[in-house]
Design a protein around this motif. Structure first.
Motif, PDB file in Angstrom:
ATOM      1  N   ARG A 185       1.678   2.615  -3.329  1.00 31.31           N
ATOM      2  CA  ARG A 185       0.555   3.361  -3.889  1.00 31.31           C
ATOM      3  C   ARG A 185       0.522   4.771  -3.292  1.00 31.31           C
ATOM      4  NH1 ARG A 185      -5.182   0.839  -2.672  1.00 31.31           N
ATOM      5  NH2 ARG A 185      -4.573   1.677  -0.657  1.00 31.31           N
ATOM      6  N   THR A 186       0.780   4.857  -1.962  1.00 35.19           N
ATOM      7  CA  THR A 186       0.816   6.172  -1.317  1.00 35.19           C
ATOM      8  C   THR A 186       1.887   7.045  -1.959  1.00 35.19           C
ATOM      9  OG1 THR A 186       0.197   5.111   0.753  1.00 35.19           O
ATOM     10  CG2 THR A 186       1.034   7.358   0.897  1.00 35.19           C
ATOM     11  N   LEU A 232       8.508  18.236  -2.755  1.00 38.08           N
ATOM     12  CA  LEU A 232       8.277  17.882  -4.156  1.00 38.08           C
ATOM     13  C   LEU A 232       7.433  18.934  -4.874  1.00 38.08           C
ATOM     14  CD1 LEU A 232       8.467  15.525  -6.301  1.00 38.08           C
ATOM     15  CD2 LEU A 232       6.249  14.798  -5.453  1.00 38.08           C
ATOM     16  N   ASP A 245       0.819  -1.217   0.000  1.00 38.92           N
ATOM     17  CA  ASP A 245       0.000   0.000   0.000  1.00 38.92           C
ATOM     18  C   ASP A 245       0.848   1.261   0.000  1.00 38.92           C
ATOM     19  OD1 ASP A 245      -2.258  -1.504   0.007  1.00 38.92           O
ATOM     20  OD2 ASP A 245      -2.717  -1.245   2.134  1.00 38.92           O
ATOM     21  N   TYR A 246       2.021   1.206   0.707  1.00 41.65           N
ATOM     22  CA  TYR A 246       2.791   2.451   0.800  1.00 41.65           C
ATOM     23  C   TYR A 246       3.427   2.843  -0.519  1.00 41.65           C
ATOM     24  CZ  TYR A 246       6.493  -0.976   1.854  1.00 41.65           C
ATOM     25  OH  TYR A 246       7.333  -2.045   1.824  1.00 41.65           O
ATOM     26  N   HIS A 262      11.510   4.527  -2.130  1.00 40.90           N
ATOM     27  CA  HIS A 262      10.495   3.862  -1.312  1.00 40.90           C
ATOM     28  C   HIS A 262      10.521   2.341  -1.425  1.00 40.90           C
ATOM     29  CE1 HIS A 262       8.176   7.281   0.339  1.00 40.90           C
ATOM     30  NE2 HIS A 262       8.833   7.914  -0.614  1.00 40.90           N
ATOM     31  N   ASN A 297       5.134   4.147   4.658  1.00 41.72           N
ATOM     32  CA  ASN A 297       6.339   3.353   4.436  1.00 41.72           C
ATOM     33  C   ASN A 297       7.040   3.085   5.775  1.00 41.72           C
ATOM     34  OD1 ASN A 297       8.843   2.314   3.627  1.00 41.72           O
ATOM     35  ND2 ASN A 297       8.749   3.440   1.702  1.00 41.72           N
ATOM     36  N   ARG A 312       3.103   6.902  -4.932  1.00 41.43           N
ATOM     37  CA  ARG A 312       2.673   7.350  -6.268  1.00 41.43           C
ATOM     38  C   ARG A 312       1.598   8.419  -6.142  1.00 41.43           C
ATOM     39  NH1 ARG A 312       2.793   1.422  -8.283  1.00 41.43           N
ATOM     40  NH2 ARG A 312       4.880   1.331  -9.184  1.00 41.43           N
ATOM     41  N   ALA A 313       0.714   8.261  -5.122  1.00 43.75           N
ATOM     42  CA  ALA A 313      -0.382   9.219  -4.938  1.00 43.75           C
ATOM     43  C   ALA A 313       0.136  10.593  -4.539  1.00 43.75           C
ATOM     44  CB  ALA A 313      -1.358   8.701  -3.886  1.00 43.75           C
ATOM     45  N   LYS A 314       1.351  10.639  -3.979  1.00 45.52           N
ATOM     46  CA  LYS A 314       1.950  11.924  -3.633  1.00 45.52           C
ATOM     47  C   LYS A 314       2.392  12.683  -4.866  1.00 45.52           C
ATOM     48  CE  LYS A 314       4.443  10.606   0.561  1.00 45.52           C
ATOM     49  NZ  LYS A 314       5.821  10.436   1.054  1.00 45.52           N
ATOM     50  N   GLY A 315       2.537  11.962  -5.976  1.00 42.54           N
ATOM     51  CA  GLY A 315       3.031  12.586  -7.195  1.00 42.54           C
ATOM     52  C   GLY A 315       4.512  12.360  -7.410  1.00 42.54           C
ATOM     53  N   LEU A 316       5.106  11.442  -6.658  1.00 34.13           N
ATOM     54  CA  LEU A 316       6.532  11.169  -6.836  1.00 34.13           C
ATOM     55  C   LEU A 316       6.780  10.538  -8.201  1.00 34.13           C
ATOM     56  CD1 LEU A 316       7.537   9.618  -3.399  1.00 34.13           C
ATOM     57  CD2 LEU A 316       8.285  11.807  -4.300  1.00 34.13           C
ATOM     58  N   PRO A 317       7.884  10.912  -8.859  1.00 33.10           N
ATOM     59  CA  PRO A 317       8.213  10.231 -10.110  1.00 33.10           C
ATOM     60  C   PRO A 317       8.562   8.770  -9.849  1.00 33.10           C
ATOM     61  CG  PRO A 317       9.932  11.804  -9.509  1.00 33.10           C
ATOM     62  CD  PRO A 317       8.816  11.987  -8.538  1.00 33.10           C
ATOM     63  N   THR A 338      -0.829   0.111   6.742  1.00 32.54           N
ATOM     64  CA  THR A 338       0.056  -0.327   5.661  1.00 32.54           C
ATOM     65  C   THR A 338       0.316   0.767   4.631  1.00 32.54           C
ATOM     66  OG1 THR A 338      -1.872  -1.217   4.526  1.00 32.54           O
ATOM     67  CG2 THR A 338      -0.578  -2.755   5.836  1.00 32.54           C
ATOM     68  N   SER A 339      -0.331   1.906   4.782  1.00 35.55           N
ATOM     69  CA  SER A 339      -0.183   2.945   3.758  1.00 35.55           C
ATOM     70  C   SER A 339       1.015   3.853   3.982  1.00 35.55           C
ATOM     71  CB  SER A 339      -1.458   3.790   3.674  1.00 35.55           C
ATOM     72  OG  SER A 339      -2.507   3.001   3.179  1.00 35.55           O
ATOM     73  N   ARG A 394       1.533  13.871 -12.598  1.00 30.88           N
ATOM     74  CA  ARG A 394       2.249  13.783 -11.319  1.00 30.88           C
ATOM     75  C   ARG A 394       2.151  15.082 -10.540  1.00 30.88           C
ATOM     76  NH1 ARG A 394       6.632  10.806 -13.864  1.00 30.88           N
ATOM     77  NH2 ARG A 394       7.902  12.671 -13.857  1.00 30.88           N
ATOM     78  N   ARG A 401      -1.251  14.984  -8.737  1.00 34.13           N
ATOM     79  CA  ARG A 401      -1.305  14.078  -7.586  1.00 34.13           C
ATOM     80  C   ARG A 401      -0.586  14.666  -6.378  1.00 34.13           C
ATOM     81  NH1 ARG A 401       1.045   9.710 -11.098  1.00 34.13           N
ATOM     82  NH2 ARG A 401      -0.705   8.979 -12.348  1.00 34.13           N
ATOM     83  N   LEU A 424      -4.263   6.021 -10.748  1.00 32.08           N
ATOM     84  CA  LEU A 424      -3.358   5.171  -9.960  1.00 32.08           C
ATOM     85  C   LEU A 424      -3.709   3.699 -10.083  1.00 32.08           C
ATOM     86  CD1 LEU A 424      -2.993   7.244  -6.672  1.00 32.08           C
ATOM     87  CD2 LEU A 424      -1.206   6.738  -8.319  1.00 32.08           C
TER      88      LEU A 424
END
Lengths: 325, 325
Positions: free
Chosen positions: A221-222, B120, A218-219, A237, B105, A224-229, B102-103, B86, B89, B57
């Motif tokens: 996905r988190t 970012l 899940d983290y 991560h 890290n 990616r949801a932040k907008g990290l490349p 789990t979300s 990106r 997001r 996502l």
């Protein structure tokens, strides 16, 4: 952290001592005699007996053990039966050579293993991943001595671009600086490749599996949801989490690299501990066998210690368990 | 009300061995600026996939957005190049997931995970973004935020971790916060605190919220408008008050009836008979027809469109055909 390391080091010292004691008695139990090579019509049995007395081989095994152990504890590895020189001196000449080979192959091993594993996981089921899998299994299944001979045939005999043996050229005594470094590096390429890259195939498979597991978390996905490349998602991560189980494999692979070095050193006439060990076993040169065994045991334990430390550094949950937080 | 987001015909498929399953099937609704929209339905009805699709996502394979548009500021998010997406997001749209355990890290501190998002999108340096992250921790009412910044996720409770997730999601002042079952995984007493916190933050920051939940009580507390989903499609849409007083789809009526009411003694709570259909085996005609208590013959033949029986209301039911269109 310091307490954790101190405890591990003390445990390790005891362990090394037990390993050496077992080796000592096994060597003496094994058939064969260090004096066997003096059995010659021109050498009288009395002379051999006298030599036996000088080396202390006529005493009971238990007594020999305590004499050896007392010397060893003072840092005196004894005198080689075969070379008639202090073992410490011989080791001082050969250990750096073996280390050069081991460090180079370890670097290739880690670099190729981790990078290929990660790239495969990131592009799972792509053409790259499939090719990587096939090549990895192929290389993994090849015995290293055969791979070494094939590479020598190709690069030394057919193409003539890399030397087939030794650590440096015969005329290297006249070289210095960059030419000397390049000459040594050229000699290092084939043995380090055989030792490091061939084993990297296995590490890459572990890394790929670990990375694929982590990428499902899940983290990720988190992140990616932040907008990290995607590059940060993978290298920051995912990598650190995926590396945790792989670090254990790294620690355990050090003995394999050292064991492999024995064969590879022999094939490439590398003047290291591997070749020394093989000769010493053939001639029952007890002090040398024990001393090399000591060095290998220390390296193996050091590898595991490094792995455990790396584990604790990578995963904060482990340290808090250690300190009971 | 000014529209922030216009979702039209959004369709997301998952590739299975038996064919493509439409988890989200032509979903469309609007979210106004500053509005809270509740997205309601049973587990597996496509609520979460809708949320992930809005942010693009959904992981391919197996998921894939096959049709539809999501308009924001005159741009279709579904057609945006990945690099520009990106920037949306975590910055314009952010999301709080269901599983706070789990979300996050496990190998980075909570503070660092918030700081990273700020650095970012807001182009801040390390020190500045750190201060902002501490401020965010304070905003979500984590006691002693300077100290808690350096805590790892495993050193925090579930409720605290969800606060960290909320702090992370709000750290760049997004215009839309998607909250995907933000309180479901928590203890009941903590659930109330998290909902309270979200209400308060929404009030203060004025963003729009897409609240995904199966809990009608939470919807009643927070949402201005409700979208009800069933088997991947929108079946009803209504302002919050009229939905509860006058549901216009048999599925919504069933959901309402299954909420226990205070002061009412029942032998058995009414339930909707049957199960949510497999997206690969939707019933012919209306997708709710096999479980509907008010079914008419037409329901088995033709899928109803969304009718508008009253101002601001939509219902996907043949019984509402022609009424006040």
């Amino acid at each position: 952290m310091a307490a954790f390391l101190l405890r591990r080091i003390l445990q390790s010292l005891v362990l090394v001592w037990i390993v050496l004691t077992i080796t000592f008695f096994l060597l003496h139990l094994a058939p064969g005699d260090p004096m066997a090579r003096y059995e010659h019509p021109d050498i009288s049995p009395e002379t051999v007996m006298k030599m036996r007395g000088q080396l202390g081989l006529d005493r009971p095994v238990i007594e020999q053990y305590f004499i050896w152990a007392a010397g060893f504890a003072r840092g005196d590895f004894g005198v080689s039966f075969r070379y008639n020189r202090p073992v410490g001196e011989i080791l001082a000449e050969t250990i750096p050579n073996t280390l050069r080979l081991t460090v180079a192959s370890m670097a290739l091993y880690v670099l190729f293993g981790l990078a290929l594993g990660m790239m495969s996981a990131a592009r799972r089921y792509s053409a790259f991943d499939r090719l990587n899998t096939i090549v990895a299994l192929f290389v993994y299944s090849i015995p290293s001595f055969w791979l070494a001979l094939m590479l020598i045939m190709l690069f030394s005999l057919k193409l003539g671009i890399l030397p087939s043996s030794h650590m440096q050229s015969l005329d290297s005594a006249s070289m210095s600086g960059i030419p000397l470094f390049l000459d040594r590096a050229r000699h290092l390429v084939l043995p380090a490749f055989v030792l490091g890259v061939a084993s990297a195939a296995g590490l890459a498979r572990y890394m790929r599996g670990s990375m694929i597991d982590v990428l499902r978390e899940d983290y990720i996905r988190t992140a990616r949801a932040k907008g990290l490349p995607e590059r940060s998602v993978l290298l920051k991560h995912a990598f650190r989490n995926a590396a945790i189980p792989v670090v254990t494999i790294l620690g355990m692979s050090l003995p394999f690299l050292l064991g492999g070095a024995v064969i590879v050193e022999k094939i490439f006439s590398w003047p290291g501990m591997g070749g020394l060990m093989v000769e010493a076993i053939y001639t029952r040169d007890y002090p040398v066998v024990l001393a090399v065994n000591f060095v290998v045991a220390v390296m193996v334990i050091l590898g595991n210690l490094l792995a455990d430390t790396g584990y604790a550094v990578l995963d904060p949950r482990i340290m808090s368990k250690e300190t009971g937080r | 009300m000014e529209k922030l987001l216009e979702i039209r015909g959004l369709t997301t498929e998952f590739v299975t061995s038996e064919g493509a399953a439409k988890a989200v099937d032509g979903v469309g609704f609007d979210i106004g600026a500053g509005e809270t929209v509740g997205l309601v339905g049973e587990s597996g009805c496509g609520k979460s996939v809708t949320a992930l699709s809005i942010m693009r996502l959904v992981q391919y394979p197996p998921g894939r957005i096959t049709a539809g548009s999501v308009m924001m500021d005159g741009r279709d998010l579904m057609k945006l190049p990945e690099k520009q997406m990106r920037r949306v997001r975590g910055n314009d749209i952010s999301i709080v997931f269901q599983e706070p355990l789990t979300s996050l890290n496990p190998v980075f501190t909570c503070g660092e995970q918030i700081r990273e998002t700020i650095a970012l999108h807001q182009k801040m340096g390390r020190r500045e973004s750190r201060l902002k992250a501490v401020e965010m921790l304070r905003l979500v009412r984590i006691p002693d935020p300077e100290k808690r910044y350096d805590n790892y996720p495993h050193q925090m409770s579930g409720g605290m971790r969800q606060r960290v997730m909320i702090a992370m999601a709000l750290s760049c002042q997004p215009r839309l916060l998607i909250a995907d079952e933000p309180s479901t995984a928590l203890d009941v007493s903590v659930q109330a605190q998290i909902i309270e916190l979200l209400l308060d933050l929404k009030e203060r920051m004025g963003m729009s919220v897409l609240l995904i939940t199966h809990d009608l009580a939470v919807v009643a507390q927070m949402a201005d408008r409700v979208v009800v989903m069933y088997a991947g499609a929108v079946v009803e849409e209504a302002p919050i008050d009229s939905l509860f007083s006058d549901p216009m789809h048999p599925y919504t009526e069933g959901l309402m009836a299954s909420i226990p009411k205070l002061g009412e003694r029942l032998e058995r709570l009414p339930v909707i008979p049957g199960n949510v259909p497999d997206p690969l085996r939707l019933p012919s005609g209306c997708r709710f027809s096999d479980r509907c208590t008010k079914r008419i013959p037409k329901c088995l033949i033709e899928e109803p469109p969304l009718f508008s029986p009253a101002a601001g209301r939509l219902s996907r039911c043949w019984l509402r055909e022609g009424i006040g269109r």
